[in-house]
Design an enzyme around this catalytic site. Structure first.
Site, mmCIF file in Angstrom:
data_model
loop_
_atom_site.group_PDB
_atom_site.id
_atom_site.type_symbol
_atom_site.label_atom_id
_atom_site.label_comp_id
_atom_site.label_asym_id
_atom_site.label_seq_id
_atom_site.Cartn_x
_atom_site.Cartn_y
_atom_site.Cartn_z
ATOM 1 N N CYS A 98 0.182 -7.198 20.283
ATOM 2 C CA CYS A 98 1.123 -6.165 19.863
ATOM 3 C C CYS A 98 0.332 -5.054 19.178
ATOM 4 O O CYS A 98 -0.799 -5.270 18.725
ATOM 5 C CB CYS A 98 2.114 -6.822 18.919
ATOM 6 S SG CYS A 98 3.063 -5.728 17.890
ATOM 7 N N THR A 128 0.639 -3.924 16.304
ATOM 8 C CA THR A 128 0.300 -4.337 14.936
ATOM 9 C C THR A 128 -1.029 -5.092 14.924
ATOM 10 O O THR A 128 -1.872 -4.897 14.045
ATOM 11 C CB THR A 128 1.420 -5.238 14.364
ATOM 12 O OG1 THR A 128 2.634 -4.521 14.453
ATOM 13 C CG2 THR A 128 1.149 -5.646 12.933
ATOM 14 N N HIS A 137 -3.842 -2.697 15.195
ATOM 15 C CA HIS A 137 -4.142 -2.055 13.904
ATOM 16 C C HIS A 137 -5.052 -2.965 13.063
ATOM 17 O O HIS A 137 -6.021 -2.518 12.461
ATOM 18 C CB HIS A 137 -2.863 -1.795 13.090
ATOM 19 C CG HIS A 137 -1.959 -0.772 13.694
ATOM 20 N ND1 HIS A 137 -2.408 0.305 14.407
ATOM 21 C CD2 HIS A 137 -0.607 -0.661 13.684
ATOM 22 C CE1 HIS A 137 -1.387 1.025 14.809
ATOM 23 N NE2 HIS A 137 -0.280 0.464 14.392
ATOM 24 N N HIS A 139 1.112 -12.670 16.039
ATOM 25 C CA HIS A 139 2.437 -13.040 15.525
ATOM 26 C C HIS A 139 3.483 -13.286 16.603
ATOM 27 O O HIS A 139 4.551 -13.768 16.304
ATOM 28 C CB HIS A 139 2.937 -11.979 14.529
ATOM 29 C CG HIS A 139 3.032 -10.617 15.131
ATOM 30 N ND1 HIS A 139 1.953 -9.792 15.241
ATOM 31 C CD2 HIS A 139 4.062 -9.958 15.684
ATOM 32 C CE1 HIS A 139 2.321 -8.664 15.826
ATOM 33 N NE2 HIS A 139 3.603 -8.741 16.116
ATOM 34 N N GLU A 140 3.184 -12.951 17.855
ATOM 35 C CA GLU A 140 4.194 -13.140 18.908
ATOM 36 C C GLU A 140 3.777 -14.335 19.766
ATOM 37 O O GLU A 140 2.695 -14.319 20.354
ATOM 38 C CB GLU A 140 4.276 -11.868 19.767
ATOM 39 C CG GLU A 140 4.662 -10.629 18.949
ATOM 40 C CD GLU A 140 4.611 -9.325 19.746
ATOM 41 O OE1 GLU A 140 4.282 -9.351 20.948
ATOM 42 O OE2 GLU A 140 4.899 -8.269 19.152
ATOM 43 N N CYS A 175 16.783 -13.920 -2.468
ATOM 44 C CA CYS A 175 17.030 -12.548 -2.956
ATOM 45 C C CYS A 175 18.424 -12.062 -2.544
ATOM 46 O O CYS A 175 19.145 -12.748 -1.816
ATOM 47 C CB CYS A 175 15.954 -11.597 -2.435
ATOM 48 S SG CYS A 175 16.133 -11.186 -0.691
ATOM 49 N N CYS A 227 14.682 -9.183 4.067
ATOM 50 C CA CYS A 227 14.500 -9.841 2.762
ATOM 51 C C CYS A 227 13.710 -8.953 1.798
ATOM 52 O O CYS A 227 12.749 -8.289 2.192
ATOM 53 C CB CYS A 227 13.745 -11.155 3.009
ATOM 54 S SG CYS A 227 13.028 -11.876 1.521
ATOM 55 N N ASP A 266 7.748 10.098 27.575
ATOM 56 C CA ASP A 266 6.411 9.665 27.135
ATOM 57 C C ASP A 266 5.388 10.662 27.650
ATOM 58 O O ASP A 266 5.685 11.422 28.576
ATOM 59 C CB ASP A 266 6.094 8.235 27.627
ATOM 60 C CG ASP A 266 5.014 7.550 26.787
ATOM 61 O OD1 ASP A 266 3.872 8.045 26.750
ATOM 62 O OD2 ASP A 266 5.302 6.522 26.153
ATOM 63 N N ARG A 269 3.034 5.003 31.848
ATOM 64 C CA ARG A 269 4.134 4.426 31.068
ATOM 65 C C ARG A 269 5.472 4.886 31.654
ATOM 66 O O ARG A 269 6.441 4.139 31.689
ATOM 67 C CB ARG A 269 4.009 4.866 29.611
ATOM 68 C CG ARG A 269 2.771 4.255 28.943
ATOM 69 C CD ARG A 269 3.178 3.164 27.995
ATOM 70 N NE ARG A 269 2.158 2.174 27.793
ATOM 71 C CZ ARG A 269 1.626 1.868 26.611
ATOM 72 N NH1 ARG A 269 1.987 2.525 25.535
ATOM 73 N NH2 ARG A 269 0.766 0.890 26.513
ATOM 74 N N LEU A 323 7.254 3.817 13.925
ATOM 75 C CA LEU A 323 6.815 4.071 12.547
ATOM 76 C C LEU A 323 5.875 5.263 12.501
ATOM 77 O O LEU A 323 4.714 5.155 12.911
ATOM 78 C CB LEU A 323 6.105 2.828 11.998
ATOM 79 C CG LEU A 323 6.991 1.598 11.866
ATOM 80 C CD1 LEU A 323 6.150 0.350 11.628
ATOM 81 C CD2 LEU A 323 7.994 1.782 10.736
HETATM 82 N N1 LIG Z 1 10.842 -1.190 13.390
HETATM 83 C C1 LIG Z 1 10.347 -2.306 13.886
HETATM 84 O O1 LIG Z 1 10.831 -3.413 13.623
HETATM 85 C C2 LIG Z 1 9.176 -2.227 14.795
HETATM 86 C C3 LIG Z 1 8.751 -3.343 15.515
HETATM 87 C C4 LIG Z 1 7.686 -3.200 16.412
HETATM 88 C C5 LIG Z 1 7.068 -1.969 16.563
HETATM 89 N N2 LIG Z 1 7.479 -0.903 15.815
HETATM 90 C C6 LIG Z 1 6.917 0.441 16.009
HETATM 91 O O2 LIG Z 1 7.468 0.946 17.209
HETATM 92 C C7 LIG Z 1 6.592 1.878 17.816
HETATM 93 C C8 LIG Z 1 6.376 1.524 19.280
HETATM 94 O O3 LIG Z 1 5.674 0.301 19.394
HETATM 95 P P1 LIG Z 1 4.825 0.016 20.731
HETATM 96 O O4 LIG Z 1 4.205 -1.306 20.558
HETATM 97 O O5 LIG Z 1 5.653 0.264 21.938
HETATM 98 O O6 LIG Z 1 3.707 1.162 20.558
HETATM 99 P P2 LIG Z 1 2.916 2.045 21.592
HETATM 100 O O7 LIG Z 1 1.931 2.818 20.805
HETATM 101 O O8 LIG Z 1 2.441 1.226 22.734
HETATM 102 O O9 LIG Z 1 4.032 3.045 22.180
HETATM 103 C C9 LIG Z 1 4.286 4.310 21.697
HETATM 104 C C10 LIG Z 1 4.488 5.226 22.897
HETATM 105 O O10 LIG Z 1 4.866 6.516 22.440
HETATM 106 C C11 LIG Z 1 4.256 7.446 23.271
HETATM 107 N N3 LIG Z 1 4.208 8.771 22.663
HETATM 108 C C12 LIG Z 1 3.238 9.335 21.889
HETATM 109 N N4 LIG Z 1 3.554 10.600 21.601
HETATM 110 C C13 LIG Z 1 4.728 10.869 22.198
HETATM 111 C C14 LIG Z 1 5.567 12.013 22.283
HETATM 112 N N5 LIG Z 1 5.243 13.158 21.677
HETATM 113 N N6 LIG Z 1 6.709 11.918 22.989
HETATM 114 C C15 LIG Z 1 7.053 10.767 23.584
HETATM 115 N N7 LIG Z 1 6.295 9.647 23.565
HETATM 116 C C16 LIG Z 1 5.149 9.715 22.887
HETATM 117 C C17 LIG Z 1 2.874 6.849 23.538
HETATM 118 O O11 LIG Z 1 2.265 7.426 24.681
HETATM 119 C C18 LIG Z 1 3.212 5.380 23.727
HETATM 120 O O12 LIG Z 1 3.445 5.041 25.086
HETATM 121 C C19 LIG Z 1 5.332 1.866 16.947
HETATM 122 O O13 LIG Z 1 5.409 2.941 16.036
HETATM 123 C C20 LIG Z 1 5.433 0.542 16.214
HETATM 124 O O14 LIG Z 1 4.740 0.574 14.988
HETATM 125 C C21 LIG Z 1 8.510 -1.001 14.941
HETATM 126 ZN ZN LIG Z 2 4.711 -7.380 17.265
HETATM 127 ZN ZN LIG Z 3 14.890 -12.773 0.425
#
Ligand SMILES: NC(=O)c1ccc[n+]([C@@H]2O[C@H](COP(=O)([O-])OP(=O)(O)OC[C@H]3O[C@@H](n4cnc5c(N)ncnc54)[C@H](O)[C@@H]3O)[C@@H](O)[C@H]2O)c1
Ligand SMILES: [Zn+2]
Ligand SMILES: [Zn+2]
Length: 348
Positions: free
Chosen positions: A41, A43, A46, A67-68, A100, A111, A199, A204, A268
């Protein structure tokens, strides 16, 4: 002491190594799972790169990454009553404290003292993984181990579409990485009328079409807002789902969101973003829904129902299945945008 192969982040610097470590021993309320499949993933990338996000995420080295995953319960600790040896499970990564305000009020997925599995604890890129009982989610045998390993991200994407109730809607998914692609598949399964994926990477966008998008748009080549207004006959999108975390793309999304529309934010952003609240939210009466993971366990139940009955199809998001030992190659594949979901299979 029994040993296993694991992908270990040994030092707070770029990289990780395949190492022999002790098989963890499940304590009270814990479960030991023999990992059948694990998924890479963003994460994990990173943490692997050790970038600025990883430095502030509470990662303590040395740690087993990942984690997955999906696998089979092989041992349970004292007091465990909801899963037993032989059960087929996947991991929920949000570890709730159980005491909590949120945990006591039906919001344990956010949580107040949340610990993230595989970020703040040892993870699953190994032959065996130890998880708290509450995070060992039993799933139907009809779901393959590879798909089982991506239920955690799928649940986040599916939840955004369930919360927005996208049936019959004109939906725009911004960002077609794994999370966005799984949102496209979820929106399709829930009966969205027309799905546009946005995208900047052509490969993609191609995948998004494969996973159920009706239309794709590349902001580096086309004017997204104009495109969406044309598709919606000047009304604007009913719902937008951000899975890019790109602030410019999110801001633009609020511009082509229709009056009374809804936005689910999953991506994020790495920096603060400005939004013109008057025209883009208040006068528009836009609803903004933050999404952090899956409801425990309402989202899981719906997801299993949909997968078991083949309403929801997500296999296409898996582009590579490789051995656990080849994890570095997996990270390279996602780093250069070649792969969507990469699955790691432990040997033996
Ligand atoms: N909130 C949550 O629970 C949760 C869970 C998992 C992941 N996330 C977040 O979700 C996001 C997506 O995760 P992912 O694993 O698919 O990441 P990823 O980086 O593979 O996907 C992001 C996509 O956005 C595209 N992108 C970049 N700039 C762009 C633009 N200007 N317009 C349109 N698209 C654009 C990228 O080309 C890429 O394909 C990340 O920010 C990740 O941190 C959040
Ligand atoms: Zn994940
Ligand atoms: Zn809790």
């Amino acid at each position: 002491m029994k040993e296993m192969w694991a992908v270990v982040k040994k030092e707070p610097v770029k990289g990780a190594t395949l190492s022999k470590v002790a098989v963890p021993c499940p304590g009270a309320g814990e479960v030991l799972v023999k990992v059948k499949a694990a998924a890479l993933c963003g994460t994990d990338l990173h943490v692997y790169q050790w970038n600025s996000w990883a430095k502030q995420a509470g990662v303590k080295t040395p740690m087993i990454m990942g984690h997955e995953f999906s696998g089979e319960v092989v041992e349970v600790g004292e007091g465990v009553s909801t899963v037993k040896r032989g059960d087929y499970v996947v991991g929920e990564t949000h570890i709730p404290c159980g005491t909590c305000y949120q945990c006591k009020n039906g919001l344990q997925h956010i949580c107040g003292n949340m610990v993230i599995y595989g970020v703040n604890t040892d993870g699953c890129f190994a032959e065996y993984a130890k998880i708290p009982e509450i995070c060992a989610k039993k799933i139907p045998e009809s779901i393959s181990p590879e798909v089982g390993a991506i239920l955690e991200p799928l649940g986040t994407s599916l939840r955004s579409c369930l919360e927005l109730q996208v049936g019959g809607e004109n939906v725009v998914v911004i960002g077609a990485g794994p999370i966005g692609l799984l949102a496209v598949a979820s929106a399709k399964a829930l009966g969205a009328a027309y799905i546009t994926a946005v995208d900047v990477l052509p490969q993609r966008l191609e995948k998004a079409l494969e996973m159920g998008a009706d239309h794709v748009c590349n902001p580096q080549k086309e004017k997204v807002a104009e495109d969406i207004m044309k598709i919606t006959k000047g009304v604007g999108a009913d719902s937008i789902i951000d899975a890019s975390g790109n602030t410019a793309a999110i801001r633009e999304g609020f511009r082509y969101l229709r009056k009374g529309g809804q936005a689910a934010l999953i991506g994020l952003p790495s920096n603060l973003m400005e939004i013109d609240l008057g025209p883009d939210v208040i006068f528009k009466e836009a609803t903004i829904k933050g999404i952090h993971g899956r409801k425990m366990f309402e989202t899981w139940t719906r997801m299993e129902n949909m997968l078991e009955n083949e309403v929801l199809k997500v296999r296409e998001v898996i582009t590579h299945i490789i051995s656990l030992a080849d994890f570095a190659e997996g990270f390279n594949l996602i780093e250069n945008g070649e792969a969507c979901k990469v699955i790691l299979i432990p040997e033996g």
